[in-house]
Design a protein around this motif. Structure first.
Motif, mmCIF file in Angstrom:
data_model
loop_
_atom_site.group_PDB
_atom_site.id
_atom_site.type_symbol
_atom_site.label_atom_id
_atom_site.label_comp_id
_atom_site.label_asym_id
_atom_site.label_seq_id
_atom_site.Cartn_x
_atom_site.Cartn_y
_atom_site.Cartn_z
ATOM 1 N N HIS A 96 5.657 7.943 -9.972
ATOM 2 C CA HIS A 96 5.502 7.322 -8.658
ATOM 3 C C HIS A 96 4.354 6.329 -8.632
ATOM 4 O O HIS A 96 3.297 6.579 -9.217
ATOM 5 N N LEU A 97 4.582 5.254 -7.897
ATOM 6 C CA LEU A 97 3.486 4.387 -7.496
ATOM 7 C C LEU A 97 3.196 4.779 -6.054
ATOM 8 O O LEU A 97 4.049 4.651 -5.176
ATOM 9 N N SER A 98 1.992 5.312 -5.845
ATOM 10 C CA SER A 98 1.659 5.864 -4.538
ATOM 11 C C SER A 98 0.465 5.091 -3.994
ATOM 12 O O SER A 98 -0.611 5.093 -4.584
ATOM 13 N N PHE A 99 0.664 4.383 -2.879
ATOM 14 C CA PHE A 99 -0.459 3.597 -2.328
ATOM 15 C C PHE A 99 -0.536 3.727 -0.815
ATOM 16 O O PHE A 99 -0.866 2.773 -0.116
ATOM 17 N N GLY A 100 -0.257 4.941 -0.354
ATOM 18 C CA GLY A 100 -0.368 5.199 1.077
ATOM 19 C C GLY A 100 0.331 6.488 1.435
ATOM 20 O O GLY A 100 0.804 7.225 0.564
ATOM 21 N N SER A 123 -3.826 4.535 -5.735
ATOM 22 C CA SER A 123 -4.876 3.524 -5.569
ATOM 23 C C SER A 123 -5.480 3.676 -4.177
ATOM 24 O O SER A 123 -4.916 4.348 -3.321
ATOM 25 N N GLU A 124 -6.603 3.059 -3.975
ATOM 26 C CA GLU A 124 -7.276 3.097 -2.678
ATOM 27 C C GLU A 124 -6.371 2.484 -1.607
ATOM 28 O O GLU A 124 -5.658 1.508 -1.893
ATOM 29 N N PRO A 125 -6.426 3.013 -0.370
ATOM 30 C CA PRO A 125 -5.642 2.401 0.709
ATOM 31 C C PRO A 125 -5.935 0.896 0.818
ATOM 32 O O PRO A 125 -7.101 0.487 0.715
ATOM 33 N N PHE A 295 -6.749 -6.443 6.076
ATOM 34 C CA PHE A 295 -7.147 -5.207 5.384
ATOM 35 C C PHE A 295 -6.809 -5.305 3.896
ATOM 36 O O PHE A 295 -7.544 -4.829 3.045
ATOM 37 N N VAL A 296 -5.687 -5.927 3.595
ATOM 38 C CA VAL A 296 -5.227 -6.021 2.209
ATOM 39 C C VAL A 296 -5.846 -7.274 1.587
ATOM 40 O O VAL A 296 -5.513 -8.399 1.973
ATOM 41 N N ALA A 297 -6.748 -7.063 0.624
ATOM 42 C CA ALA A 297 -7.521 -8.181 0.097
ATOM 43 C C ALA A 297 -6.650 -9.158 -0.703
ATOM 44 O O ALA A 297 -6.811 -10.374 -0.584
#
Ligand SMILES: *Cc1c(COP(=O)(O)O)cnc(C)c1O
Length: 370
Positions: A96-100, A123-125, A295-297
C-alpha cells in the motif's frame, strides 16, 4: 465571534463545498421526480435492472474501459469494498501507498488473519511517498485522491511487480473528476456521493479481466468468504444488472442523472479539466495571499478535486469556516482527524467555477472583516 454578513453578491449560488456527500443539483432532483414511478418497485424487475444497466454502460463509456473490463457494483460504499478486496482479491500479501486516513483504512482492512502483514509505504500528511515493487506482493493499493489531505497520486502500474499482481485504486473522491487511463489499473473503485453527486451507500468497481480472474481463483480456494464480501457474487449479480441485496433506488437515479450530465460535458477529459481550472483558482488565490498557504507543498501532488489550504496561525480557521457556515456556505472544514488550522474545499465536476470564484470572494470578505 463577531457576526459577519457576507454581501449577497459575493455568496456562491450554491453553498455546498463538502468533499462527500457533495451538492446534488436540481436537475438530478428533477430526474428523480420524473422517474418517481420506479421508486418502490422491485430491483429484480426490468425497469430497475435497465436503470442499473444504463449506469454500468455509461460508466464504461465515461471511463473508456478497455475490452474485457466490467462495471461491478454492490452495497456498502467504498468502506465495504476494502473488506471485499481483502476477502476476495488479495491472495497472499498486499502493498500500500498510504498518505492519509483513507489509505490507512485500506491498510487496516488488509491486516487480517489470512493474509501476510501488508507492506506499507507511509508519509507525513500533505506529502506522498513512492510505492515500488516488492517480491511476493499480489495486490498493490493506493488512493487516486486522498480526501483527508488533498494529495493525489498517479494511476500507473508498478514497474517490476510480480507478474499477475493486481493494481487497485481507491477512487472514491477522484472518480469522474481526475483523468486516468483505465488500462493502468485492475480495480478502480468508488462510491457515488462525491464527483457523481449522488447519495452514499453503493460501491462501484471497474474490474479488469485479471481482477475478474483473481476473484474467481480466490473463490475456488477453501478461504471462508461471507456472501457480503464475495466479489464473485457481486460480479454474477452485476452481470444481471442486479446487486446481492436491495440497493437504494434514489441513489441510482441521482447517479444516472449526474452521469448523463457529465457525459454531456464531453466525458472524463473535459470534466477533469473543469476540476483543474476550479482548483487552480484556489491555489492561485492562496499564492496571492500571505496568510493562506496550500497544505500540499509539491504542486504536482496537489489534488484537483479536494483543495486543502492552511491558514496563518494568527487566524482561527474555525472562525472562518464558522462565519461561512452562518452565511450558508458549508462543509469547508478540514478532515476531522487531520486537526489542522485549515480549510478544505471540494472542486468536484458538479461545482461550477463561478461558485469557486464567489467562494474566494466570500473568503476574502470574511478574512478582511473578522
Ligand atoms: C469518502 C471516501 C471513502 C469512504 O467512502 P464510503 O462510501 O463512505 O465508505 C473512501 N475512500 C476515499 C478516498 C474517500 O474519499
Amino acid at each position: 465571534m463577531a457576526d459577519i454578513t457576507i454581501p449577497q453578491d459575493l455568496l456562491p449560488r450554491d453553498g455546498r463545498f463538502g468533499a462527500g456527500p457533495s451538492r446534488v443539483s436540481s436537475a438530478q432532483l428533477d430526474h428523480l421526480v420524473r422517474n418517481a414511478s420506479l421508486l418502490g418497485t422491485s430491483h429484480r424487475q426490468a425497469p430497475v435492472r435497465e436503470l442499473v444497466g444504463r449506469i454500468q454502460g455509461s460508466l464504461g463509456a465515461y471511463f473508456r474501459l478497455p475490452e474485457g473490463y466490467e462495471v461491478v457494483l454492490g452495497n456498502g460504499g467504498s468502506t465495504a469494498f476494502w473488506d471485499i478486496a481483502a476477502a476476495s482479491l488479495a491472495r497472499t500479501r498486499s502493498a500500500h501507498l498510504s498518505f492519509g486516513e483513507f489509505g490507512a483504512k485500506c491498510v487496516s482492512a488488509h491486516t487480517t488473519p489470512w493474509l501476510e502483514k501488508p507492506h506499507v509505504v507511509t508519509s507525513e500528511p500533505g506529502t506522498r511517498g513512492e510505492l515500488t515493487a516488492v517480491a511476493g506482493v499480489d495486490l498493490y493499493a493506493w488512493p487516486h485522491n486522498e480526501t483527508s489531505t488533498g494529495v493525489m497520486a498517479p494511476v500507473k502500474r508498478i514497474e517490476g511487480a510480480d507478474s499477475g499482481a493486481l493494481m487497485m485504486v481507491d477512487a472514491t473522491s477522484a472518480a469522474g473528476g481526475l483523468d486516468f487511463d483505465a488500462s493502468e489499473v485492475d480495480v478502480y473503485y468508488f462510491a457515488p456521493q462525491k464527483n457523481f453527486a449522488s447519495d452514499g451507500g453503493l460501491w462501484f468497481a471497474l474490474l479488469s479481466p485479471a481482477a475478474l480472474e483473481r476473484a474467481a481463483e480466490i473463490a475456488a480456494t477453501d478461504r471462508y468468504i461471507p456472501d457480503f464480501l464475495s466479489l464473485t457474487q457481486a460480479i454474477d449479480n452485476s452481470r444481471l444488472n442486479q446487486t446481492l441485496n436491495t440497493p437504494a433506488l434514489t441513489t441510482l437515479l441521482l447517479m444516472e442523472s449526474q452521469l448523463e450530465w457529465m457525459m454531456s460535458l464531453g466525458g472524463l477529459t473535459p470534466a477533469a479539466e473543469h476540476c483543474t481550472t476550479s482548483s487552480s483558482l484556489l491555489y492561485d488565490w492562496a499564492d496571492s495571499r500571505s496568510d493562506v498557504t496550500p497544505f500540499v507543498a509539491d504542486p504536482d501532488h496537489r489534488s484537483r478535486v479536494v483543495v486543502t489550504l492552511d491558514l496563518d496561525d494568527a487566524i482561527d480557521a474555525t472562525a472562518i469556516t464558522g462565519a461561512l457556515r452562518a452565511n450558508g456556505v458549508v462543509d469547508t472544514e478540514p478532515y476531522r482527524k487531520l486537526g489542522r488550522n485549515q480549510i478544505r474545499v471540494a472542486t468536484f465536476v458538479g461545482v461550477p467555477t463561478s461558485d469557486v470564484e464567489l467562494l474566494i470572494a466570500s473568503l476574502d470578505y470574511v478574512l478582511e472583516n473578522l
